[in-house]
Scaffold this active site. Structure first.
Site, short mmCIF file in Angstrom:
data_model
loop_
_atom_site.label_atom_id
_atom_site.label_comp_id
_atom_site.label_asym_id
_atom_site.label_seq_id
_atom_site.Cartn_x
_atom_site.Cartn_y
_atom_site.Cartn_z
N TRP A 16 2.97 -5.21 -1.61
CA TRP A 16 1.82 -5.63 -2.43
C TRP A 16 0.52 -5.11 -1.85
CZ3 TRP A 16 -2.53 -8.44 -1.18
CH2 TRP A 16 -3.31 -8.92 -2.24
N HIS A 17 0.45 -5.01 -0.52
CA HIS A 17 -0.80 -4.61 0.12
C HIS A 17 -1.13 -3.14 -0.09
CE1 HIS A 17 -0.42 -8.48 2.19
NE2 HIS A 17 -1.69 -8.36 2.48
N GLY A 18 -0.15 -2.31 -0.34
CA GLY A 18 -0.49 -0.92 -0.55
C GLY A 18 0.72 -0.02 -0.69
N PHE B 11 -6.70 -3.22 -1.98
CA PHE B 11 -5.39 -3.77 -2.31
C PHE B 11 -5.38 -4.41 -3.70
CE2 PHE B 11 -5.45 -4.55 2.47
CZ PHE B 11 -5.04 -3.25 2.72
#
Length: 479
Positions: free
Chosen positions: A324-326, A479
């Site tokens: 999800w963060h990248g 993000f």
């Protein structure tokens, strides 16, 4: 529009004034919030407002349709449509090139030469936050946990509420939507504490995070020139950078919302005082952790299944959280590292050991708590190296060199011992430790008046003297 900009202060004053001029007209206040939120977001790039509108329209009507049918097949199709719209938007803009490049690399391993189509896609700010927020609305209606709102202005304002639009907290409809549907009155005490929380957020962002970034960036960019002690210092500084940056944003967002009569959920509960990794994740980015718990972890079985499947579920939740963060394997590796640290606690039934704040008398009886906090912080710090590095191999090189040369003298002169960032970090730790049972580090309303105002004035002066005012973007905008 950045919180740490003069434009935002002017914007906030204007919106605040106009908003409370119409304190007896709820619908007009919601219109003001909606228009202001679109101006706030469109200040960055107005074209991407269309994505917020699409996501909002889709889930507004899907919510209403879900409430009008009891047929299971139709309900599942409607939920699938919500997931398709929100995850589709997020996946295209955030992960398209990642999957294309990964597929190309995989094919090349088998001797196939592909000619992939790569697009120059700009990642819309906050897309991971508002898509999750509106998606949870449809899921909750599907589960019959909430009723849909028919007030389209209130719903659109909920999705785009400017204080938390681009970096959270990721609010649940059950908490925030009702606040748009009832009359709001100006509460001076609540607003005053909101200003204190904003002040604390600015201190963490432009003093701690932005100053720590200068040195962390230099060390990570030239890690081959440094020895272990400096590399460890770089990782520690990045740990405080990302905490000051992200929790600082959350404090500013929550404090700003309180000025308008809204109460957002706490997003950070002093995570660097955690005694193990499980407690850390109950205190770090709470809105995202609980989102994945409720909408991913529990639906796949959570802790109600066999131990082996529990371990699988832990890895799923941490890997998905990392991704999800990248769109980079480093984030997946970061998630995997935390899963590996979490699993032993799960296996030995220790993952729910620390659910309460540390009491002073408990600390006196058991000084080992300090050691546990230090060890947890060290493990989190090492994991941050994967988060910060550009590639997984770079992260491993950094860690290996840090360990191998930990006790060697510095190869390159790097003197930052006199910099105010260290004093600011120590000050932050002290105030947050004192107020660890409160919502933020400046919630010192029970202190004597002179002591309180001395702290407020000192923090404000420290910001003006040592803050970085180059309008540096918040890390989680990416993000």
């Amino acid at each position: 529009m950045l919180f740490n900009s003069l434009v935002f202060f002017v914007f906030l004053i204007v919106v605040f004034t106009v908003y409370w001029l119409f304190r007896n007209q709820l619908k007009l206040q919601n219109v003001i919030v909606l228009v202001s939120s679109y101006v706030f977001y469109g200040w960055w790039d107005w074209r991407f407002l269309s994505l917020i509108v699409i996501s909002s329209l889709a889930d507004y009507f899907i919510g209403i349709w879900l409430s009008r049918t009891e047929e299971k097949t139709k309900r599942k199709l409607l939920l699938a449509l919500s997931i398709l719209v929100n995850i589709g938007i997020l996946g295209f803009f955030k992960y398209f090139n990642f999957f294309v490049d990964s597929a190309t690399d995989l094919l090349s391993q088998f001797g196939f030469q592909a000619n992939p189509t790569s697009l120059r896609i700009i990642l819309p700010v906050g897309i991971s936050f508002y898509t999750f927020q509106t998606l949870s609305y449809s899921i909750d209606i599907y589960r019959r946990q909430i009723e849909p709102t028919k007030d389209i202005i209130a719903f659109f304002a909920f999705v785009s509420f400017f204080p938390q639009l681009v970096a959270g907290p990721i609010e649940r409809a059950r908490n925030l939507v009702p606040q748009f549907l009832k009359k709001r009155t100006f509460d001076q005490e609540n607003a005053s504490d909101g200003i204190r929380q904003m002040l604390w957020g600015f201190f963490k962002k432009i003093v701690i995070a932005d100053n720590a970034a200068v040195y962390a960036n230099e060390i990570f960019a030239n890690y081959g020139d440094h020895t272990g002690g400096t590399l460890l210092l770089g990782a520690v500084l990045f740990g405080f950078q990302i905490y000051g940056d992200f929790s600082g944003y959350s404090d500013i967002a929550i404090g700003t919302a309180r000025l308008f009569g809204f109460n957002l959920m706490q997003n950070f509960a002093f995570p660097y005082f955690s005694r193990d990794i499980a407690e850390f994740w109950r205190r770090w980015h709470i809105s995202l952790s609980t989102w994945f718990r409720d909408y991913v972890y529990i639906p796949i079985g959570g802790s109600r299944v066999s131990r082996l499947k529990q371990i699988r579920n832990v890895f799923v939740i941490f890997l998905v959280s990392g991704f999800w963060h990248g769109a980079n394997y480093t984030f997946i590796a970061w998630g995997a590292a935390h899963a590996l640290l979490f699993v032993p606690l799960l296996v030995f039934n220790k993952n729910r050991r620390y659910t309460q704040h540390i009491e002073n008398r408990e600390l006196l009886r058991n000084p080992q708590i300090i050691l546990k906090i230090f060890l947890t912080f060290l493990l989190v710090t090492v994991a941050w190296i994967f988060f910060r590095a550009q590639t997984i191999s770079e992260a491993f090189e950094y860690i290996i060199k840090m360990i191998q040369t930990l006790f060697e003298s510095p190869v390159k002169k790097f003197n930052i011992s006199a910099q105010p960032v260290f004093f600011a970090i120590i000050l932050m730790i002290i105030l947050e430790w004192i107020n660890r049972k409160e919502k933020h580090g400046l919630q010192i309303k029970n202190w004597p008046v002179v002591a309180r105002w001395s702290v407020y004035v000192f923090i404000a002066l420290f910001i003006f003297m040592y803050g970085k005012f180059e309008q540096t973007e918040f890390i989680y905008f990416a993000f």
